[in-house]
Enzyme design. Sequence first.
Site, PDB file in Angstrom:
ATOM      1  CG  ASP A 195      -6.996  -0.776  10.189  1.00  0.00           C
ATOM      2  OD1 ASP A 195      -5.806  -0.432  10.073  1.00  0.00           O
ATOM      3  OD2 ASP A 195      -7.766  -0.928   9.228  1.00  0.00           O
ATOM      4  CD  GLN A 228      -1.606  -2.273   1.953  1.00  0.00           C
ATOM      5  OE1 GLN A 228      -0.430  -2.632   2.002  1.00  0.00           O
ATOM      6  NE2 GLN A 228      -2.566  -2.979   2.513  1.00  0.00           N
TER       7      GLN A 228
HETATM    8  O1  MRU Z   1      -5.217  -3.817   4.879  1.00  0.00           O
HETATM    9  P1  MRU Z   1      -5.613  -2.385   4.640  1.00  0.00           P
HETATM   10  O2  MRU Z   1      -4.990  -1.797   3.423  1.00  0.00           O
HETATM   11  O3  MRU Z   1      -7.107  -2.196   4.693  1.00  0.00           O
HETATM   12  O4  MRU Z   1      -5.002  -1.621   5.889  1.00  0.00           O
HETATM   13  C1  MRU Z   1      -5.180  -0.231   5.969  1.00  0.00           C
HETATM   14  C2  MRU Z   1      -4.530   0.369   7.136  1.00  0.00           C
HETATM   15  O5  MRU Z   1      -3.983  -0.288   7.995  1.00  0.00           O
HETATM   16  C3  MRU Z   1      -4.669   1.852   7.283  1.00  0.00           C
HETATM   17  O6  MRU Z   1      -3.528   2.399   7.852  1.00  0.00           O
HETATM   18  C4  MRU Z   1      -5.869   2.156   8.186  1.00  0.00           C
HETATM   19  O7  MRU Z   1      -6.994   1.469   7.739  1.00  0.00           O
HETATM   20  C5  MRU Z   1      -6.173   3.609   8.224  1.00  0.00           C
HETATM   21  S1  MRU Z   1      -6.910   4.180   6.716  1.00  0.00           S
HETATM   22  C6  MRU Z   1      -7.309   5.808   6.926  1.00  0.00           C
END
Ligand code: MRU
Length: 360
Positions: A237, A196
Amino acid sequence: MSTPDAIIWQDDQLQLLDQRILPTAVTYIAYKNPVDVAQAIKDMVVRGAPAIGITAAYGMALAARSLPQQSTTADWAAALKPAREALAQSRPTAVNLFWALQRCDETIENHANTNDLPAQLLALAKQIHHEDMAINQRIGEHGAALLQGQHHVYTHCNAGALATGGYGTALGVIRSAFRDGKIAGVIAGETRPWLQGARLTSWELMQEGIPVTLAIEGAAAQLMRQHKPSWVIVGADRVAANGDVANKIGTYNLAIIAKHHGVKFMVAAPTSTFDAHIDGKDIPIEQRPAEEITHQNGKAVAPDGISSSNPAFDVTPANLIDAIVTEYGVVERPNRDKILAHLQAASTSSATERQANVHD
Ligand code: MRU
């Protein structure tokens, strides 16, 4: 150039930007039924805590639209249950998903006219979606105010426009701080295994002309010593009642490395990411399929039969966090009392805001 919207409601369909193939291709997939929406969340077509919550709300709206009219609230709740369960089972860690489903439950329970429920659930999804952008702009202002001078900052995963209704949480802070001349450059960790940081955060920042340097996870300590970033800025999260924070795997490592190098650690998250009913140790951590780390582009990169562990998130203890920034302000050096007081103040402010909107 600005980042394309992750989520669009258009022509009675939900359009999700396929984040798995960014930045190589900008492609939307159309969804008409909630089970496919749940699968899209699981498969990472859409990701990021607030974006998952928004998507789940649209999933419930799609479910209601596909059902025949129901005569009572109880009938609606029963008819919508399979969709709700499919969405709730898509990913376990980001609490925004359950927060959004809870808001849908309240709409189902409180709606005045049973014929109107599909329209009301769609209106709720649109409201959650559009409010999120404004919330992130407020987080951006509060977070940027904590930065002094012009320094590098360090971020992890993608907590940007792509992970939210727009602007981003951690990247919202970085956007606002860059506008204020407080960012010399951003170091983005690549974020294995889904990349990401490499694919999404680097792309978002480059589109905005914010200088960004991509680094592998293992370079974090070396780069913190070399560039002396003022802050690590990440999203969340789930923020637990005791101030512990679940975020993308590797966040905890960064918090330890930051502490060692005297770099401050900021978590930027809306209050919809808070869970007052749980402590950090009890946050459910998603385990993703082994193939995500044993294979790359379908090719094995580890011996056949290897045992592996692929947690998608980790929990950073509150004592490694200098500030949690929400749309309502800043919780410095979080602990249980401060988190609960912040949520209480947030709930009073939001009731006052709702009241003011009624009178407008
Ligand atoms: O696995 P993902 O890509 O959904 O994980 C996303 C994250 O850990 C982000 O840092 C978190 O959701 C914050 S998004 C504003």
